[in-house]
Design a protein around this motif. Structure first.
Motif, PDB file in Angstrom:
ATOM      1  N   MET A 211       3.418 -63.048 -49.796  1.00  0.00           N
ATOM      2  CA  MET A 211       3.542 -61.825 -48.752  1.00  0.00           C
ATOM      3  C   MET A 211       4.161 -62.367 -47.404  1.00  0.00           C
ATOM      4  O   MET A 211       4.944 -61.512 -46.817  1.00  0.00           O
ATOM      5  N   LEU A 212       3.696 -63.323 -47.180  1.00  0.00           N
ATOM      6  CA  LEU A 212       4.538 -64.064 -45.953  1.00  0.00           C
ATOM      7  C   LEU A 212       5.720 -64.077 -46.077  1.00  0.00           C
ATOM      8  O   LEU A 212       6.670 -63.931 -44.950  1.00  0.00           O
ATOM      9  N   ALA A 213       6.111 -64.618 -47.303  1.00  0.00           N
ATOM     10  CA  ALA A 213       7.482 -64.813 -47.430  1.00  0.00           C
ATOM     11  C   ALA A 213       8.464 -63.407 -47.340  1.00  0.00           C
ATOM     12  O   ALA A 213       9.554 -63.363 -46.830  1.00  0.00           O
ATOM     13  N   THR A 214       7.715 -62.696 -47.993  1.00  0.00           N
ATOM     14  CA  THR A 214       8.492 -61.201 -48.078  1.00  0.00           C
ATOM     15  C   THR A 214       8.608 -60.810 -46.684  1.00  0.00           C
ATOM     16  O   THR A 214       9.666 -59.953 -46.348  1.00  0.00           O
TER      17      THR A 214
ATOM     18  N   ALA B  66      13.780 -57.709 -51.771  1.00  0.00           N
ATOM     19  CA  ALA B  66      13.370 -58.780 -51.130  1.00  0.00           C
ATOM     20  C   ALA B  66      12.082 -59.428 -52.011  1.00  0.00           C
ATOM     21  O   ALA B  66      12.135 -60.504 -51.943  1.00  0.00           O
ATOM     22  N   ASP B  67      11.247 -58.662 -52.487  1.00  0.00           N
ATOM     23  CA  ASP B  67      10.263 -59.055 -52.986  1.00  0.00           C
ATOM     24  C   ASP B  67      10.423 -60.258 -54.326  1.00  0.00           C
ATOM     25  O   ASP B  67       9.885 -61.164 -54.067  1.00  0.00           O
ATOM     26  N   PRO B  68      11.160 -59.880 -55.065  1.00  0.00           N
ATOM     27  CA  PRO B  68      11.585 -61.025 -56.084  1.00  0.00           C
ATOM     28  C   PRO B  68      12.374 -62.119 -55.589  1.00  0.00           C
ATOM     29  O   PRO B  68      12.298 -63.296 -56.341  1.00  0.00           O
ATOM     30  N   LEU B  69      13.160 -61.773 -54.690  1.00  0.00           N
ATOM     31  CA  LEU B  69      14.016 -62.988 -54.161  1.00  0.00           C
ATOM     32  C   LEU B  69      13.049 -64.313 -53.461  1.00  0.00           C
ATOM     33  O   LEU B  69      13.446 -65.323 -53.893  1.00  0.00           O
TER      34      LEU B  69
END
Ligand SMILES: [Fe+2]
Length: 183
Positions: free
Chosen positions: A23-26, A108-111
């Motif tokens: 979630m931080l990455a997203t 963005a989620d799967p990236l």
């Protein structure tokens, strides 16, 4: 709701550290996308940070994942736009992506998964040495990080972004918080 409050709520609801990191990455990619597209960085970041808040509560039940999440974030007082993006990021509900924010979260989620996997196959398991070109190559390897939907990542075109540019942007965003991500 402040960013700190949002992160606290995420941590209250999600025990698995890797899911919190996802979630931080997203969040980081969403903020960077907002900056690039001239959108609201705080709102887009918050959407990324909160988007899987129900992931453990729904425990793999894709019929309730993101519906519960949308209810939870609505109660927390986030905007209707954020709630909608979170609700429709799970394709299982068949709710069309309408806004730019909806579309941004969706791609963005799967990236994040593809980029994380590209770091983890390196001997040092770090993001620092990962190049956008190599992530692009991994993108075309169907068996690599197969859970990261290529179709979903490629839907960045809906935002007027070319895939290569999107990967570059996402990688840069995640490198910016590599320490928090443990990568
Ligand atoms: Fe996610």
């Amino acid at each position: 709701m402040t960013r700190e409050e949002a992160l606290d709520s995420v941590k209250d609801n999600v025990e698995n550290a890797n899911l919190v990191k996802h979630m931080l990455a997203t969040e980081s990619i969403m903020e960077t996308l907002a900056r690039r597209l001239g959108e609201d960085e705080d709102e887009w970041g918050l959407t990324g940070l909160l988007h899987d808040i129900d992931v453990e509560l729904t425990a793999g039940d894709m019929n309730s994942h993101s519906k519960l999440g949308a209810d939870l974030v609505k109660e927390m007082g986030v905007s209707e736009a954020v709630t909608h993006a979170i609700l429709c990021h799970n394709e299982a509900h068949g709710i069309p992506l309408e806004t730019k924010l909806d579309k941004a979260l969706f791609c963005a989620d799967p990236l994040t998964g593809l980029i994380t996997a590209a770091a983890l196959v390196r001997p040092d398991k770090k993001l620092a040495g990962v190049e956008a070109k190599s992530v692009g190559k991994r993108f075309r390897e169907k068996g690599f990080a197969a859970g990261a939907s290529r179709e979903q990542i490629a839907s960045c075109s809906e935002l007027g972004l070319e895939l290569d540019k999107f990967i570059e942007l996402g990688l840069k965003a995640m490198k910016g918080i590599a320490k928090e991500l443990g990568l």
